[in-house]
Design a protein around this motif. Structure first.
Motif, PDB file in Angstrom:
ATOM      1  N   ASP A   1      62.480 -21.564  42.021  1.00 53.30           N
ATOM      2  CA  ASP A   1      62.673 -21.359  40.578  1.00 53.30           C
ATOM      3  C   ASP A   1      63.829 -22.198  40.047  1.00 53.30           C
ATOM      4  OD1 ASP A   1      60.674 -19.323  39.954  1.00 53.30           O
ATOM      5  OD2 ASP A   1      61.844 -18.027  41.268  1.00 53.30           O
TER       6      ASP A   1
ATOM      7  N   ASP B   1      58.249 -24.544  45.370  1.00 54.81           N
ATOM      8  CA  ASP B   1      58.109 -23.651  44.216  1.00 54.81           C
ATOM      9  C   ASP B   1      59.392 -22.871  43.925  1.00 54.81           C
ATOM     10  OD1 ASP B   1      56.396 -22.967  42.125  1.00 54.81           O
ATOM     11  OD2 ASP B   1      55.889 -21.057  43.049  1.00 54.81           O
TER      12      ASP B   1
ATOM     13  N   THR C   1      57.560 -25.934  25.285  1.00 54.38           N
ATOM     14  CA  THR C   1      56.109 -25.742  25.207  1.00 54.38           C
ATOM     15  C   THR C   1      55.504 -26.098  23.857  1.00 54.38           C
ATOM     16  OG1 THR C   1      56.427 -23.423  24.592  1.00 54.38           O
ATOM     17  CG2 THR C   1      56.162 -23.928  26.948  1.00 54.38           C
TER      18      THR C   1
ATOM     19  N   GLU D   1      63.476 -32.439  36.592  1.00 56.74           N
ATOM     20  CA  GLU D   1      63.868 -31.099  37.020  1.00 56.74           C
ATOM     21  C   GLU D   1      65.323 -31.028  37.460  1.00 56.74           C
ATOM     22  OE1 GLU D   1      59.859 -29.183  38.914  1.00 56.74           O
ATOM     23  OE2 GLU D   1      60.687 -30.909  39.999  1.00 56.74           O
TER      24      GLU D   1
ATOM     25  N   HIS E   1      60.665 -28.735  44.484  1.00 58.09           N
ATOM     26  CA  HIS E   1      59.475 -28.615  43.639  1.00 58.09           C
ATOM     27  C   HIS E   1      58.291 -28.090  44.437  1.00 58.09           C
ATOM     28  CE1 HIS E   1      56.660 -29.553  40.379  1.00 58.09           C
ATOM     29  NE2 HIS E   1      55.833 -29.942  41.354  1.00 58.09           N
TER      30      HIS E   1
ATOM     31  N   THR F   1      60.088 -26.279  30.691  1.00 57.94           N
ATOM     32  CA  THR F   1      59.240 -27.010  29.752  1.00 57.94           C
ATOM     33  C   THR F   1      59.476 -26.526  28.334  1.00 57.94           C
ATOM     34  OG1 THR F   1      57.543 -27.259  31.451  1.00 57.94           O
ATOM     35  CG2 THR F   1      56.850 -27.574  29.176  1.00 57.94           C
TER      36      THR F   1
ATOM     37  N   HIS G   1      62.864 -25.616  37.999  1.00 52.20           N
ATOM     38  CA  HIS G   1      61.458 -25.985  38.157  1.00 52.20           C
ATOM     39  C   HIS G   1      60.833 -26.219  36.786  1.00 52.20           C
ATOM     40  CE1 HIS G   1      57.258 -25.908  39.400  1.00 52.20           C
ATOM     41  NE2 HIS G   1      57.677 -26.007  40.661  1.00 52.20           N
ATOM     42  N   GLN G   2      59.928 -27.193  36.730  1.00 52.88           N
ATOM     43  CA  GLN G   2      59.379 -27.591  35.433  1.00 52.88           C
ATOM     44  C   GLN G   2      58.701 -26.446  34.692  1.00 52.88           C
ATOM     45  OE1 GLN G   2      56.831 -30.803  36.662  1.00 52.88           O
ATOM     46  NE2 GLN G   2      55.069 -29.469  37.052  1.00 52.88           N
ATOM     47  N   ARG G   3      58.170 -25.462  35.418  1.00 51.55           N
ATOM     48  CA  ARG G   3      57.522 -24.355  34.696  1.00 51.55           C
ATOM     49  C   ARG G   3      58.551 -23.510  33.945  1.00 51.55           C
ATOM     50  NH1 ARG G   3      57.523 -22.703  39.918  1.00 51.55           N
ATOM     51  NH2 ARG G   3      58.839 -20.907  40.368  1.00 51.55           N
ATOM     52  N   ASN G   4      59.816 -23.573  34.381  1.00 51.21           N
ATOM     53  CA  ASN G   4      60.868 -22.795  33.731  1.00 51.21           C
ATOM     54  C   ASN G   4      61.672 -23.609  32.725  1.00 51.21           C
ATOM     55  OD1 ASN G   4      60.360 -20.471  35.378  1.00 51.21           O
ATOM     56  ND2 ASN G   4      61.468 -21.473  37.050  1.00 51.21           N
TER      57      ASN G   4
END
Length: 467
Positions: free
Chosen positions: A260, A258, A290, A118, A255, A288, A283-286
């Motif tokens: 961003d 949370d 996919t 990250e 992380h 990745t 952050h890894q959700r932003n």
């Protein structure tokens, strides 16, 4: 003022300090050196007496190992040339240049509380802020739904400029799309979490982005990053944090909180050197990737961003095809290959952070050190205290190492001159604020006493010279 008892107490605390060894890892300028206008010929008087350097919030001191690491880098360049990119050397502590940024990200990740995927060590703070906004600030250009950016009214100028120019880039105006938070009760604009929440709530339905500092550069206030981030997310707002004054200063858990995205510089508490390379968290959700990206649809499977070849997956980076296949994580936001010289300098300091047990251990000392400095301020004479007040919150949970001190009008120049004459280095923010920051890696309790003695003497000069 009589500081004999404070000096004795400081010396006892310094002897008991488990991190006292770290001071010897840094080059601390002598009083003669900071008084000299030459590098190699300081005045002969007081050559060995160390200065009192309380300015790590502006520029951290140089680790002694930085010279060794840079010499290794220079030797690699001189003796290996281009092979330095790929060829590991058995007698060098440095990674190959191709892997230098990955090693720096690994060292940086625990400092900011992130997975190493990250974190990217790249660019500079404001450049990274623009890169993050280009990726994640996606306003409704018609201005009827989410288009606003919220920041503080006294944001650091670069952050303010970045927001204004990003708005113009999207055809929006600061008058309609930039919201600034101002304290309704504090003359110094020290913001409560409720102040910030109130502005978020008021503009929630039309706000796309919240940009705030982890620690406010002027007041030294530490914001509640976790709570504010969660509240913004409840209202569907993306959050970017400017951590210039927080990184390496206070524990961060980006992380787990949370967050961003965030960005920071590395020349303050991280001691990377003036203008050194910056850092970025996504952050890894932003970040990745996919799905497997195909040559037919190279734009799918990842969050849009400004791209460059160093963000390409290493497996395809040197294929030299004009198809962007980003590596997953923050590294996929990189542009050009980073300065290995900068990374080498930064990593030298991050090695000391690792050796010291990380930011949590440094924070333990920092809390005691800053509290001791605050206590010394409070013990100054009534005559001295008429000429200043501390504007940084007194609650240790709402500040880092820095205490910002508001001086009586018109005495800033005299105070700074008198401190420098006495071998004390701090910084100023005009018109009337000085910032004093004892850094736990290299400052001591005795440094704090020396500062207070010099500060009191400077205030005495101000009293005798004022009309």
């Amino acid at each position: 003022m009589d500081t004999s008892s404070s000096r004795t107490r400081a010396q006892d605390l310094d002897r008991e300090d488990p991190l006292a060894w770290a001071r010897s890892e840094f080059n601390i300028p002598t009083k003669a050196e900071i008084a000299s206008a030459q590098l190699n010929h300081p005045p002969p008087v007081l050559e060995a007496e160390k200065s009192v350097y309380l300015c790590g919030n502006s520029l951290g001191l140089q680790p002694k190992r930085t010279r060794k690491r840079i010499e290794q880098y220079l030797d690699t360049w001189a003796k290996q040339g281009v092979q330095g990119h790929f060829k590991p050397l058995e007698d060098s502590d440095l990674p190959t240049w191709l892997d230098a940024d990955a090693r720096a990200a690994k060292l940086m990740a625990p400092v900011v509380g992130a997975d190493e995927t990250e974190v990217a060590v790249m660019q500079t703070l404001t450049a990274n802020l623009h890169l993050l906004m280009s990726a994640f600030y996606r306003p409704d250009i018609n201005g009827t739904r989410r288009h606003k950016v919220i920041l503080e009214s006294k944001a650091f100028p670069s952050d303010h400029f970045a927001v204004e120019t990003q708005l113009r880039h999207h055809g929006l105006s600061a008058e309609t799309s930039m919201i600034t938070i101002k304290s309704p009760s504090s003359e110094d604009n020290v913001l409560t979490t409720d102040d910030i929440k109130a502005v978020i709530s008021e503009h929630a339905s039309t706000t796309a982005l919240l940009l705030l500092p982890g620690i406010q550069y002027y007041t030294g206030q530490l914001l509640d990053i976790k709570t504010i981030t969660a509240f913004a997310h409840e209202h569907g707002i993306f959050v970017i944090w400017d951590l210039a004054h927080a990184v390496g200063n206070v524990p961060l858990h980006l992380h787990d909180w949370d967050v961003d995205a965030a960005t920071w510089c590395t020349y303050k508490y991280l001691n990377g050197g003036p203008g050194c390379i910056g850092g970025l968290f996504v952050h890894q959700r932003n970040s990745t990737v996919t799905k497997s990206i195909t040559d037919e649809k190279p734009e799918e499977g990842y969050n849009p961003r400004l791209a460059g070849w160093w963000g390409n997956d290493k497996k395809t980076r040197f294929v030299m095809a004009n198809k962007f296949h980003p590596v997953g994580g923050a590294a996929g936001f990189q542009l050009s290959n980073p300065s290995v010289l900068d990374i080498t300098s930064l990593s030298a300091s991050l090695e000391i952070f690792e050796q010291a047990g990380g930011v949590p251990r440094l924070r333990e000392k920092s809390l005691k050190l800053t509290a001791f400095l605050e206590e010394l301020f409070q013990e100054m004479s009534p005559e001295d205290k008429e000429l200043f007040r501390i504007i940084t919150p007194s609650d240790p949970a709402q500040r880092g190492a820095q205490l910002s001190v508001m001086l009586a009008k018109g005495i800033l120049g005299t105070v700074m001159k008198e401190l420098e004459l006495r071998g004390v280095i701090i910084d100023e923010r005009k018109p009337d604020v000085i910032r004093v920051a004892p850094a736990p890696l290299y400052n001591t309790y005795t440094d704090c006493v020396f500062f207070i003695e010099a500060f009191s003497a400077a205030l005495e000069v101000c009293r005798t010279s004022r009309p």
